[in-house]
Design an enzyme around this catalytic site. Sequence first.
Site, short mmCIF file in Angstrom:
data_model
loop_
_atom_site.label_atom_id
_atom_site.label_comp_id
_atom_site.label_asym_id
_atom_site.label_seq_id
_atom_site.Cartn_x
_atom_site.Cartn_y
_atom_site.Cartn_z
CE LYS A 66 -0.20 0.16 5.03
NZ LYS A 66 -0.98 -0.22 6.23
NE ARG A 165 -6.24 0.77 10.99
CZ ARG A 165 -4.95 0.80 10.63
NH1 ARG A 165 -4.23 1.90 10.81
NH2 ARG A 165 -4.38 -0.28 10.11
CE1 TYR A 293 14.38 31.35 2.86
CE2 TYR A 293 14.32 28.99 3.29
CZ TYR A 293 14.10 30.07 2.44
OH TYR A 293 13.62 29.86 1.18
C1 LIG Z 1 -0.22 -1.42 6.76
C2 LIG Z 1 -0.83 -2.67 7.10
C3 LIG Z 1 -0.04 -3.81 7.34
C4 LIG Z 1 1.47 -3.76 7.37
O1 LIG Z 1 1.91 -3.03 8.49
P1 LIG Z 1 3.49 -2.86 8.80
O2 LIG Z 1 3.50 -2.27 10.15
O3 LIG Z 1 4.03 -1.92 7.78
O4 LIG Z 1 4.10 -4.18 8.71
C5 LIG Z 1 -0.70 -5.00 7.60
N1 LIG Z 1 -2.04 -5.07 7.62
C6 LIG Z 1 -2.84 -4.01 7.39
C7 LIG Z 1 -4.30 -4.16 7.43
C8 LIG Z 1 -2.26 -2.76 7.13
O5 LIG Z 1 -3.05 -1.71 6.91
#
Ligand SMILES: *Cc1c(COP(=O)(O)O)cnc(C)c1O
Length: 398
Positions: A66, A165, A293
């Site tokens: 993702k 969530r 700056y």
């Molecule tokens: C992002 C995510 C993961 C992976 O999490 P990491 O901490 O990067 O390993 C796994 N499962 C879900 C549902 C996620 O949203």
Amino acid sequence: MSTRRAFLAGAAAVAASPLLSRLSWAQGSAAAATFDPWIEVDRAALAHNAAALARMSGRPIIAVVKNNAYGLGLDTAGPLMDAIDAVRMLAVVRPDEAMALRRAGVTKPVLLMGPATEDELLELVPRDVIQSPYRDAAPALLSRVASRLGRPVRVHLYVDTGMHRMGMPASEVADWAAALSRSGGVRIEGAFTELVEDAGVDERQAGTLQDLAAGLRAAGVAIEEALLHAASSDAVLHRRTATFLDAVRPGLALYGGYVSEQTREQGGLRPAYRLKARVIRVDRLAAGEGVSYHRRWRADRPTTTATLGVGHVDGYPGGAVKGGEVLLRGRPYPVIGTVSASHTIIAVGDDPVQVGDEVTLVGPDHAAIHPNEVAKRAGYSEYDMFMHLSPGLRRIVV
Ligand SMILES: *Cc1c(COP(=O)(O)O)cnc(C)c1O
């Protein structure tokens, strides 16, 4: 004739020009002739990390790609992940990402861990993207999509075991999953949950998921491949073995990032990208002169400084001025002044530096520029060291 000779002489002069020969454009192969920053994606590091996580867990990997493959670039890292033996499936959170993976030629199963509208489902299901239903509306919606397309919708049940969530609350899954399996055209192949990433709690969450799956089976709800998964990088790196189930589902660790200082000490993972840029200006400061700056940094002795053509819009943290270093000619040098949108300044003392020199701001090549170390010094999230890499930067696979 004379024109041609003049042209050739001119070309030879350009090739021999001290400036161009100093610019190591050819170096790093595809690093094209430009002053713009770029990202190297390290194919071997991705494979190494996937193998390491598969070894740690003893399970196949659902590679989370993702957020633009954690900044490495979905088009670049997606196919690389697809080619890794230990990776059984890829997972994203948005329909666009799933479509991009298929466009990039990814052939392994793709799991969408997020919502899709009916219009999106009509695009995703024919491309064999596995859905993660979690809403009351899912049985009606998915069976309608299945009948419109004349093909089954593959799903992994998204179950909330305490994170609050995403997912269908565990207490409501039994009836809902039964409705899904009765609705026609829905093929339940697995179930998953998200862990809150606390010792003790994670294991209970995984247990809840297992109990639920067993209950569904006992109630005659078919879970075809029975693929249960829960563990993100945190659970794998902390060796919470009771959460490993049938597959693990890491993101960050695949790219070589550690979820905490504690897990970092275990070593073994390799940062899978380098953020690189070039020196675009060199200056010599007298003692007392200031930089950037508000002249936030002052030379206490005559000092050479170099301006790099990279800044916080590219994903380099502004906080790097608080002790961050970059690698130039194999040595670390401090970031000074201010990291602005497109510029970063370093102090090199009396060492040599030239316009066009290649600089590595983040990468595996030195402890000082490891993404976790840069994050720590900059007061930045280790996740953002990856995910905030600008999608606009060129990606080069090395
Ligand atoms: C992002 C995510 C993961 C992976 O999490 P990491 O901490 O990067 O390993 C796994 N499962 C879900 C549902 C996620 O949203």
